[in-house]
Design a protein around this motif. Structure first.
Motif, short mmCIF file in Angstrom:
data_model
loop_
_atom_site.label_atom_id
_atom_site.label_comp_id
_atom_site.label_asym_id
_atom_site.label_seq_id
_atom_site.Cartn_x
_atom_site.Cartn_y
_atom_site.Cartn_z
N VAL A 40 0.84 -1.21 0.00
CA VAL A 40 0.00 0.00 0.00
C VAL A 40 0.87 1.25 0.00
O VAL A 40 0.68 2.17 -0.82
CB VAL A 40 -0.94 -0.01 1.21
CG1 VAL A 40 -1.59 1.35 1.41
CG2 VAL A 40 -2.03 -1.07 1.04
N VAL A 41 1.85 1.29 0.89
CA VAL A 41 2.70 2.48 1.00
C VAL A 41 3.55 2.66 -0.26
O VAL A 41 3.65 3.79 -0.79
CB VAL A 41 3.59 2.36 2.26
CG1 VAL A 41 4.64 3.48 2.27
CG2 VAL A 41 2.74 2.42 3.52
N ASN A 42 4.14 1.59 -0.74
CA ASN A 42 4.94 1.71 -1.96
C ASN A 42 4.10 2.15 -3.14
O ASN A 42 4.56 2.92 -3.99
CB ASN A 42 5.60 0.36 -2.26
CG ASN A 42 6.71 0.02 -1.27
OD1 ASN A 42 7.28 0.92 -0.66
ND2 ASN A 42 6.99 -1.26 -1.11
N GLY A 43 2.86 1.66 -3.21
CA GLY A 43 1.97 2.08 -4.29
C GLY A 43 1.63 3.55 -4.21
O GLY A 43 1.55 4.24 -5.25
N ARG A 79 -4.45 7.22 -9.78
CA ARG A 79 -3.26 6.47 -10.14
C ARG A 79 -3.05 5.28 -9.21
O ARG A 79 -2.67 4.19 -9.66
CB ARG A 79 -2.04 7.38 -10.14
CG ARG A 79 -2.04 8.44 -11.23
CD ARG A 79 -0.76 9.24 -11.25
NE ARG A 79 0.41 8.41 -11.55
CZ ARG A 79 1.65 8.86 -11.64
NH1 ARG A 79 1.90 10.15 -11.43
NH2 ARG A 79 2.64 8.06 -11.92
N PHE A 80 -3.30 5.48 -7.92
CA PHE A 80 -3.10 4.37 -6.99
C PHE A 80 -4.11 3.25 -7.25
O PHE A 80 -3.73 2.06 -7.27
CB PHE A 80 -3.22 4.87 -5.55
CG PHE A 80 -3.20 3.75 -4.54
CD1 PHE A 80 -2.03 3.09 -4.22
CD2 PHE A 80 -4.38 3.32 -3.92
CE1 PHE A 80 -2.01 2.04 -3.31
CE2 PHE A 80 -4.37 2.28 -3.01
CZ PHE A 80 -3.18 1.64 -2.70
N GLN A 81 -5.37 3.59 -7.43
CA GLN A 81 -6.39 2.55 -7.63
C GLN A 81 -6.18 1.79 -8.93
O GLN A 81 -6.57 0.62 -9.03
CB GLN A 81 -7.78 3.18 -7.61
CG GLN A 81 -8.17 3.74 -6.24
CD GLN A 81 -9.58 4.27 -6.21
OE1 GLN A 81 -10.55 3.52 -6.24
NE2 GLN A 81 -9.71 5.60 -6.16
N GLY A 94 -2.82 -1.06 -6.06
CA GLY A 94 -4.23 -0.79 -5.81
C GLY A 94 -5.10 -1.98 -6.20
O GLY A 94 -6.06 -2.32 -5.49
N LEU A 95 -4.78 -2.63 -7.32
CA LEU A 95 -5.52 -3.82 -7.73
C LEU A 95 -5.27 -4.97 -6.76
O LEU A 95 -6.18 -5.78 -6.50
CB LEU A 95 -5.10 -4.22 -9.15
CG LEU A 95 -5.43 -3.19 -10.25
CD1 LEU A 95 -4.89 -3.67 -11.59
CD2 LEU A 95 -6.94 -2.96 -10.33
N TYR A 96 -4.07 -5.03 -6.20
CA TYR A 96 -3.78 -6.04 -5.18
C TYR A 96 -4.67 -5.85 -3.95
O TYR A 96 -5.19 -6.81 -3.37
CB TYR A 96 -2.30 -5.95 -4.80
CG TYR A 96 -1.90 -6.77 -3.60
CD1 TYR A 96 -1.63 -8.13 -3.72
CD2 TYR A 96 -1.77 -6.18 -2.34
CE1 TYR A 96 -1.25 -8.89 -2.63
CE2 TYR A 96 -1.40 -6.94 -1.24
CZ TYR A 96 -1.13 -8.28 -1.39
OH TYR A 96 -0.76 -9.02 -0.29
N LEU A 97 -4.86 -4.58 -3.56
CA LEU A 97 -5.73 -4.28 -2.42
C LEU A 97 -7.17 -4.67 -2.73
O LEU A 97 -7.89 -5.19 -1.86
CB LEU A 97 -5.61 -2.80 -2.07
CG LEU A 97 -6.13 -2.36 -0.70
CD1 LEU A 97 -5.38 -3.07 0.40
CD2 LEU A 97 -5.99 -0.85 -0.55
N GLN A 102 -9.70 -7.47 -0.83
CA GLN A 102 -11.08 -7.19 -0.42
C GLN A 102 -12.05 -8.21 -0.97
O GLN A 102 -12.94 -8.69 -0.26
CB GLN A 102 -11.46 -5.78 -0.88
CG GLN A 102 -12.84 -5.33 -0.42
CD GLN A 102 -13.11 -3.89 -0.79
OE1 GLN A 102 -12.33 -3.26 -1.50
NE2 GLN A 102 -14.22 -3.35 -0.31
N GLU A 103 -11.88 -8.58 -2.23
CA GLU A 103 -12.81 -9.51 -2.86
C GLU A 103 -12.60 -10.95 -2.37
O GLU A 103 -13.57 -11.69 -2.17
CB GLU A 103 -12.65 -9.45 -4.38
CG GLU A 103 -13.07 -8.13 -4.99
CD GLU A 103 -12.84 -8.08 -6.49
OE1 GLU A 103 -12.41 -9.13 -7.04
OE2 GLU A 103 -13.07 -7.03 -7.10
#
Length: 281
Positions: A170-173, A227-229, A234-237, A241-242
């Protein structure tokens, strides 16, 4: 009439009579018959009673000593704990003092604009501005895995727990998407910061965090969020969730305030004077 007379005359069956006789004989045989045997039995009983009595007396004598040693050990633990707490408070005060002196040095150094940028990028200066607020939390049913305790599983993301490497991504993204300053749960991140796991806890600069994890990132808010999402992190996050129910929420904020890092200690790196030396040659 003869049957009734027989029953009255022989009320005890012969078999019962024989069994009673054998029991009596066995009882008489089990008891010592000679005086020497009786004295031996008495001596054994006295010896057993003596052993039990001596053991009880020793336990009674040793009990106060054990209790005193235990009390002294507890007092020693309390004293050492208090001393450790005082040392920790002293370390925190020294870190705050070092951080304040660093910020003061940056303010009074030559080239104020450049110094301010250095202070912001190094985390030595508190900052504010628009940006993104991202909240990451464990799944609601995170406590149902691993026999009711997700901490007993290997790699607990499968139970909805947020891991240290999840927060690293998350932070690196956010950095890659254009963040200029980042904090997690009020702790400012610097170039020397580390996000690790210690047992069940996530540590940022050796300080434990508890969920939910609130990440603040200063930057061009809407652009940073988009940009993050759309990035791999962002896709990893979204996949967390899913697949595992990890809860996330991202919002664009007009003004975020991030504190300065407690201290930024550089022990090895030194500013290079190669450019200035070439200019004066």
């Amino acid at each position: 009439m003869s049957l009734l007379t027989n029953v009255m005359d022989h009320s005890l069956d012969d078999g019962y009579a024989e069994a009673a006789a054998r029991k009596k004989a066995a009882g008489d045989a089990g008891m010592p018959k000679t005086l020497r045997a009786k004295l031996g039995l008495a001596a054994g009983l006295v010896l057993a009673a003596l052993v039990v009595t001596v053991g009880a007396a020793q336990a009674r004598v040793a009990a106060p000593v054990v209790a005193k040693e235990r009390e002294e050990l507890v007092d020693r633990i309390d004293r050492e704990t208090e001393a450790a707490d005082k040392l920790e408070d002293s370390v925190d005060r020294l870190r705050e003092d070092v951080s304040a002196r660093q910020r003061e040095a940056l303010k009074h150094s030559g080239g104020s604009a450049e110094s301010e940028i250095v202070g912001i990028l190094s985390g030595a200066t508190a900052v504010h501005g628009p940006g993104v607020k991202l909240v990451v939390n464990d799944a609601k049913d995170a406590g149902t895995g691993g026999d009711g305790d997700p901490r007993e599983t290997t790699g607990f993301s499968d139970t909805g727990r947020v891991r240290d490497r999840d927060m690293q991504r998350v932070v690196n993204g956010l950095w890659e998407s254009g963040a200029e300053a980042v904090s997690i749960n009020g702790q400012r991140l610097t170039a020397l910061s580390a996000i690790r796991a210690a047992g069940d806890a996530i540590l940022v600069d050796n300080k434990p965090l508890v969920p939910p994890y609130t990440v603040l990132a200063v930057g061009d808010g809407q652009r940073l969020s988009t940009r993050f999402q759309n990035s791999a992190d962002g896709l990893y996050l979204d996949a967390l969730q899913e697949s595992y129910g990890v809860r996330t929420a991202i919002s664009v904020e007009d003004d975020l305030r991030l504190p300065a890092a407690p201290s930024v200690i550089v022990r090895t790196a030194q500013p290079s004077t190669e450019k200035s030396e070439k200019g004066t040659s």
